[in-house]
Motif scaffolding. Structure first.
Motif, PDB file in Angstrom:
ATOM      1  N   THR A  98       0.836  -1.199   0.000  1.00 26.46           N
ATOM      2  CA  THR A  98       0.000   0.000   0.000  1.00 26.46           C
ATOM      3  C   THR A  98       0.868   1.245   0.000  1.00 26.46           C
ATOM      4  O   THR A  98       1.757   1.402   0.847  1.00 26.46           O
ATOM      5  CB  THR A  98      -0.939   0.005   1.211  1.00 26.46           C
ATOM      6  N   VAL A 118      -9.173   4.189  -2.147  1.00 26.87           N
ATOM      7  CA  VAL A 118      -8.424   3.614  -3.264  1.00 26.87           C
ATOM      8  C   VAL A 118      -8.342   4.581  -4.439  1.00 26.87           C
ATOM      9  O   VAL A 118      -9.345   5.149  -4.871  1.00 26.87           O
ATOM     10  CB  VAL A 118      -9.083   2.300  -3.737  1.00 26.87           C
ATOM     11  N   GLU A 155     -12.681   1.573  -0.573  1.00 27.06           N
ATOM     12  CA  GLU A 155     -11.790   1.672   0.574  1.00 27.06           C
ATOM     13  C   GLU A 155     -11.114   0.325   0.809  1.00 27.06           C
ATOM     14  O   GLU A 155     -11.687  -0.727   0.505  1.00 27.06           O
ATOM     15  CB  GLU A 155     -12.559   2.115   1.827  1.00 27.06           C
ATOM     16  N   MET A 156      -9.899   0.376   1.371  1.00 22.16           N
ATOM     17  CA  MET A 156      -9.093  -0.838   1.472  1.00 22.16           C
ATOM     18  C   MET A 156      -9.620  -1.811   2.525  1.00 22.16           C
ATOM     19  O   MET A 156      -9.899  -1.449   3.664  1.00 22.16           O
ATOM     20  CB  MET A 156      -7.645  -0.484   1.799  1.00 22.16           C
ATOM     21  N   TYR A 157      -9.715  -3.071   2.091  1.00 21.62           N
ATOM     22  CA  TYR A 157      -9.996  -4.208   2.972  1.00 21.62           C
ATOM     23  C   TYR A 157      -8.834  -5.179   2.839  1.00 21.62           C
ATOM     24  O   TYR A 157      -8.253  -5.334   1.755  1.00 21.62           O
ATOM     25  CB  TYR A 157     -11.288  -4.914   2.564  1.00 21.62           C
ATOM     26  N   TYR A 158      -8.499  -5.823   3.928  1.00 20.46           N
ATOM     27  CA  TYR A 158      -7.412  -6.800   3.934  1.00 20.46           C
ATOM     28  C   TYR A 158      -7.889  -8.085   4.595  1.00 20.46           C
ATOM     29  O   TYR A 158      -8.953  -8.131   5.228  1.00 20.46           O
ATOM     30  CB  TYR A 158      -6.203  -6.249   4.699  1.00 20.46           C
ATOM     31  N   LEU A 191     -10.531  -8.151  -1.662  1.00 21.17           N
ATOM     32  CA  LEU A 191     -10.380  -7.302  -2.841  1.00 21.17           C
ATOM     33  C   LEU A 191     -11.732  -6.961  -3.465  1.00 21.17           C
ATOM     34  O   LEU A 191     -11.920  -5.862  -3.987  1.00 21.17           O
ATOM     35  CB  LEU A 191      -9.465  -7.980  -3.858  1.00 21.17           C
ATOM     36  N   HIS A 207     -11.520  -4.097   7.626  1.00 17.23           N
ATOM     37  CA  HIS A 207     -11.646  -2.831   6.902  1.00 17.23           C
ATOM     38  C   HIS A 207     -10.663  -1.856   7.503  1.00 17.23           C
ATOM     39  O   HIS A 207     -10.797  -1.464   8.663  1.00 17.23           O
ATOM     40  CB  HIS A 207     -13.078  -2.322   7.032  1.00 17.23           C
ATOM     41  N   ALA A 253      -4.417  -9.932   1.184  1.00 22.51           N
ATOM     42  CA  ALA A 253      -5.838  -9.884   0.844  1.00 22.51           C
ATOM     43  C   ALA A 253      -6.209 -11.164   0.107  1.00 22.51           C
ATOM     44  O   ALA A 253      -5.388 -11.742  -0.607  1.00 22.51           O
ATOM     45  CB  ALA A 253      -6.153  -8.674  -0.029  1.00 22.51           C
ATOM     46  N   ALA A 312      -1.483  -1.129  -4.137  1.00 23.50           N
ATOM     47  CA  ALA A 312      -2.658  -0.312  -3.866  1.00 23.50           C
ATOM     48  C   ALA A 312      -2.208   1.119  -3.605  1.00 23.50           C
ATOM     49  O   ALA A 312      -1.519   1.392  -2.629  1.00 23.50           O
ATOM     50  CB  ALA A 312      -3.407  -0.848  -2.655  1.00 23.50           C
ATOM     51  N   LYS A 360     -14.472  -6.519  -1.732  1.00 18.45           N
ATOM     52  CA  LYS A 360     -14.998  -5.460  -0.867  1.00 18.45           C
ATOM     53  C   LYS A 360     -14.293  -4.133  -1.143  1.00 18.45           C
ATOM     54  O   LYS A 360     -14.915  -3.067  -1.114  1.00 18.45           O
ATOM     55  CB  LYS A 360     -14.819  -5.850   0.598  1.00 18.45           C
ATOM     56  N   THR A 361     -12.992  -4.204  -1.407  1.00 16.52           N
ATOM     57  CA  THR A 361     -12.225  -3.007  -1.718  1.00 16.52           C
ATOM     58  C   THR A 361     -12.757  -2.327  -2.972  1.00 16.52           C
ATOM     59  O   THR A 361     -12.981  -1.109  -2.997  1.00 16.52           O
ATOM     60  CB  THR A 361     -10.740  -3.363  -1.901  1.00 16.52           C
TER      61      THR A 361
END
Length: 205
Positions: free
Chosen positions: A21, A71, A48-51, A40, A60, A35, A85, A42-43
């Motif tokens: 990131t 993002v 917005e970033m999810y891992y 990904l 989240h 991820a 990212a 959800k991202t």
């Protein structure tokens, strides 16, 4: 931001890919995480970033702290098992409260300088406080323009004299004074870089 998840290789990492990131504006490396497909998805869905954490499961970034990462783009590497990212962060990226998980300082000194100038522009001196040199320039158009001319002349002289060390110093002074000069117009380093990027993308004639 368009990322074809079907082309990612999740098998190498037992269902996970590495996510590097990066701050989209400064270029700073913020963090490295993992991820899976769900994270990904959800991202991409939310922007917005999810891992995916081995201990916490799907998470989240900033969902609790508010330090979300919006993002800008998602790009797979050549082996399709890692994703870059590029994000806009709303706060520190590290769980320790540090801006990044890597103590390497700013990647781009010009970005750090532009940030400092922006801070000086936002904050007026307290009553009785002596204004900084940057603030004095920001408040005096004639002084700003005069200093650009002076610094440019000194750079020209250093180059004419073949004085490498002085030329480097004078070039740095010119860059600083240019960034200060355009700030009152609402122009940022990002605006200048965007123009340079457009020019670089044009085919050579």
């Amino acid at each position: 931001m368009m990322l074809d998840l079907s082309k990612l290789d999740f098998t190498k990492g037992n269902g996970l890919v590495t996510v590097v990131t990066q701050d989209a504006h400064t270029g700073d490396l913020l963090m490295v995480a993992h991820a899976d497909r769900e994270a990904l998805e959800k991202t991409i869905e939310t922007g917005e970033m999810y891992y995916r954490s081995r201990s916490r499961g799907l998470w989240h970034k900033g969902g609790t702290s508010g330090n979300v990462q919006r993002v800008v783009s998602l790009t797979a590497d050549c082996d399709a098992d890692a994703v870059l990212a590029r994000v806009e962060k709303a706060g520190p990226a590290c769980h320790t409260g540090a801006e990044t998980c890597f103590d390497i300082g700013p990647v781009d000194a010009l970005v750090a300088l532009d940030k400092t100038i922006a801070e000086r522009a936002r904050k007026a001196p307290e009553p009785g406080e002596k204004p900084s040199y940057t603030r004095r320039l920001l408040d005096d158009r004639n002084l700003r323009l005069k200093k650009i001319g002076e610094e440019a002349a000194e750079l020209v002289t250093a180059c004419a004299d073949g004085d490498k060390e002085r030329a480097v110093e004078e070039a740095a002074d010119v860059l600083y004074h240019v960034l200060v000069a355009v700030r009152p117009l609402g122009v940022t380093l990002e605006d200048v870089k965007a123009v340079l990027a457009r020019r670089a993308s044009k085919p050579a004639k």
